[in-house]
Scaffold this active site. Structure first.
Site, PDB file in Angstrom:
ATOM      1  N   GLY A   8      38.579  -3.045  58.065  1.00 28.64           N
ATOM      2  CA  GLY A   8      37.572  -4.100  58.235  1.00 28.64           C
ATOM      3  C   GLY A   8      38.204  -5.423  58.643  1.00 28.64           C
ATOM      4  O   GLY A   8      37.638  -6.490  58.387  1.00 28.64           O
ATOM      5  N   GLN A  85      29.625  -0.552  56.421  1.00 28.37           N
ATOM      6  CA  GLN A  85      28.345  -0.967  56.997  1.00 28.37           C
ATOM      7  C   GLN A  85      27.813  -1.867  55.902  1.00 28.37           C
ATOM      8  O   GLN A  85      27.356  -1.408  54.862  1.00 28.37           O
ATOM      9  CB  GLN A  85      27.461   0.254  57.264  1.00 28.37           C
ATOM     10  CG  GLN A  85      26.189  -0.037  58.061  1.00 28.37           C
ATOM     11  CD  GLN A  85      25.289  -1.106  57.437  1.00 28.37           C
ATOM     12  OE1 GLN A  85      25.342  -2.295  57.828  1.00 28.37           O
ATOM     13  NE2 GLN A  85      24.484  -0.737  56.469  1.00 28.37           N
ATOM     14  N   SER A 127      30.754  -4.925  45.245  1.00 23.48           N
ATOM     15  CA  SER A 127      29.728  -5.923  45.575  1.00 23.48           C
ATOM     16  C   SER A 127      28.794  -6.202  44.405  1.00 23.48           C
ATOM     17  O   SER A 127      28.431  -5.296  43.650  1.00 23.48           O
ATOM     18  CB  SER A 127      28.892  -5.394  46.748  1.00 23.48           C
ATOM     19  OG  SER A 127      27.711  -6.154  46.888  1.00 23.48           O
ATOM     20  N   GLU A 129      25.819  -6.501  44.752  1.00 19.71           N
ATOM     21  CA  GLU A 129      24.615  -5.688  44.973  1.00 19.71           C
ATOM     22  C   GLU A 129      24.602  -4.483  44.031  1.00 19.71           C
ATOM     23  O   GLU A 129      23.540  -3.911  43.766  1.00 19.71           O
ATOM     24  CB  GLU A 129      24.552  -5.198  46.418  1.00 19.71           C
ATOM     25  CG  GLU A 129      23.972  -6.183  47.404  1.00 19.71           C
ATOM     26  CD  GLU A 129      22.492  -6.467  47.187  1.00 19.71           C
ATOM     27  OE1 GLU A 129      21.692  -5.514  47.180  1.00 19.71           O
ATOM     28  OE2 GLU A 129      22.141  -7.643  47.024  1.00 19.71           O
ATOM     29  N   TYR A 151      22.973   0.912  50.524  1.00 18.67           N
ATOM     30  CA  TYR A 151      24.258   0.187  50.554  1.00 18.67           C
ATOM     31  C   TYR A 151      24.842   0.099  49.143  1.00 18.67           C
ATOM     32  O   TYR A 151      26.018   0.402  48.917  1.00 18.67           O
ATOM     33  CB  TYR A 151      24.043  -1.218  51.128  1.00 18.67           C
ATOM     34  CG  TYR A 151      25.230  -2.143  50.941  1.00 18.67           C
ATOM     35  CD1 TYR A 151      26.332  -2.075  51.781  1.00 18.67           C
ATOM     36  CD2 TYR A 151      25.243  -3.097  49.919  1.00 18.67           C
ATOM     37  CE1 TYR A 151      27.427  -2.929  51.613  1.00 18.67           C
ATOM     38  CE2 TYR A 151      26.331  -3.959  49.745  1.00 18.67           C
ATOM     39  CZ  TYR A 151      27.418  -3.865  50.586  1.00 18.67           C
ATOM     40  OH  TYR A 151      28.487  -4.704  50.410  1.00 18.67           O
TER      41      TYR A 151
END
Ligand code: NAP
Ligand code: G4F
Length: 338
Positions: A8, A85, A127, A129, A151
């Site tokens: 990345g 992603q 993350s 999230e 995700y």
């Protein structure tokens, strides 16, 4: 010379991390996809002596043989897995792709390290999230995960795989549970950059309106440059671990609008429209992190506050808008996929 492999590397964090590592004298090996055209621009500003220590190796998180080859060639002391992603709403449209890259990709990389026999230190980009519909606020390392997007589910898989490889094989593998972090290099489909780009372009008469999905969502936004420093610090510890990295302060999307449009002297309510295409099937309403452990164990602290961050991004985007208005580069932002 210490060697690091960064997946990345063409992303926002990858470019800041590469810069940080090159500045510390590392040789940096960056995994790039053949299609990484736009992202490669994030590395274009490196000084010649830094560029000379940046080696790009072709590969893809969905292709285990390319990861084995990258590890074999780079023989890294440290591996930072940042590839993903990374767009939450897009993950609802591309759930299997997201699982393959963001979730299974981490397993492929860990397997490449295990099979390679060479045992570098490993960082996994986890993350906030993963906390999803969070059970407590602020969220800390012990807060249970409650992912509510493809995700976030993929990130939980990658996170738990990292922990299990640490426990099963004794790898020096750490996870950074990072809350939202932004910068002038932030992708234009994420909300802060979408707003700062639009505020600048509207100010310069290049755009009339801004379409957004939700103004009430709250996030803990910090500066990407600070957050890659936390990643590096994790891998310098004697023992691996899991760390929340956050500012501890939460703001709404409406606050971003106030600051960004205020910076250019405009009233956002004259320009912003709500568009359901930018809403998610499930919204994470609010996140805020408690980075007590990172502050104490890593000696880490954020250096840029919310206002400074948004101002930095708006000022950068005003310069881009000026270049665009003069007919130079860059082109207008790519529309966020809806
Ligand atoms: P980003 O700008 O979207 O960068 C993602 C990177 O992953 C790009 O270099 C991209 O390469 C690469 N990539 C995508 N699919 C790939 C594949 N199949 N094989 C190899 N590389 C691939 O993300 P970021 O904001 O820098 O975030 C870095 C990491 O931290 C991500 O894992 C993200 O999920 C995680 N994270 C980010 C935040 C945040 O607020 N920024 C917070 C928590 C966690 P191309 O240039 O080829 O597209
Ligand atoms: O900027 P966002 O797309 O970031 P999101 O979904 O929080 O994810 C980012 O941060 C995560 C860390 O928590 C990373 F793991 C992830 O890779 C990524 O970097 O959206 C922020 C908030 C959301 O609540 C979203 O619903 O802004 C809200 N929002 C409102 N209107 C919008 C829009 N987001 C986008 N992208 N576009 C809109 O029009």
């Amino acid at each position: 010379m210490r060697r690091a492999l960064v997946t990345g590397v063409t992303g926002q964090d990858g470019s800041y991390l590469a810069e940080l590592l090159l500045g510390k004298g590392y040789e940096v090996w960056g995994l790039v996809r053949r299609s990484s055209g736009a992202g490669a621009a994030r590395l274009a500003h490196l000084a010649p002596d830094q560029r000379a220590r940046l080696r790009l190796v072709e590969g893809d998180m969905t292709d285990p043989s390319s990861l084995r080859k990258a590890v074999r060639e780079a023989r890294p002391d440290e591996v930072y897995n940042l590839a993903a992603q990374s767009h939450v709403r897009v993950s609802f449209d591309l759930p299997e792709h997201t699982a393959a890259v963001t979730g299974l990709g981490a397993l492929h990389l860990l397997e490449a390290l295990r099979e390679g026999g060479h045992r570098p230190r490993y960082y996994q980009a986890s993350s906030s999230e993963q906390f999803g519909r969070a059970r407590e606020a602020p969220q800390r390392e012990s807060t249970p995960f409650a992912p509510c997007s493809p995700y976030a589910v993929a990130k939980v898989f990658a996170h738990e795989t990292t922990v299990s490889y640490r426990e099963a094989y004794g790898l020096h593998a750490s996870t950074g549970i990072l809350f939202n972090h932004e910068s002038p290099r932030r992708g234009e489909a994420f909300v802060t950059r979408k707003i700062t780009r639009a505020a600048a372009r509207i100010r310069r008469g290049l755009q009339r309106e801004l379409l957004l999905g939700d103004l009430d969502a709250r996030r803990d936004w910090g500066f990407a440059g600070d957050y890659v420093d936390a990643m590096w610090r994790m891998l310098q510890q004697d023992a691996p671990g899991d760390y929340v990295v956050a500012t501890g302060v939460t703001h709404s999307v409406r606050d971003v609008l106030d600051r960004a449009f205020g910076r250019v002297g405009l009233d956002w309510s004259h320009h912003v429209q709500l568009d359901p295409r930018f809403r998610r099937p499930v919204e994470v309403a609010a996140l805020v992190g408690d980075a007590t452990k990172a502050r104490a164990a890593l000696g880490w602290a954020p250096t840029v506050d919310f206002a400074g961050l948004i101002d930095m991004m708006v000022d950068h985007d005003l310069a881009l808008a000026d270049a665009e208005a003069r007919g130079g580069t860059p082109p207008p932002p790519a529309p966020e996929p809806a």
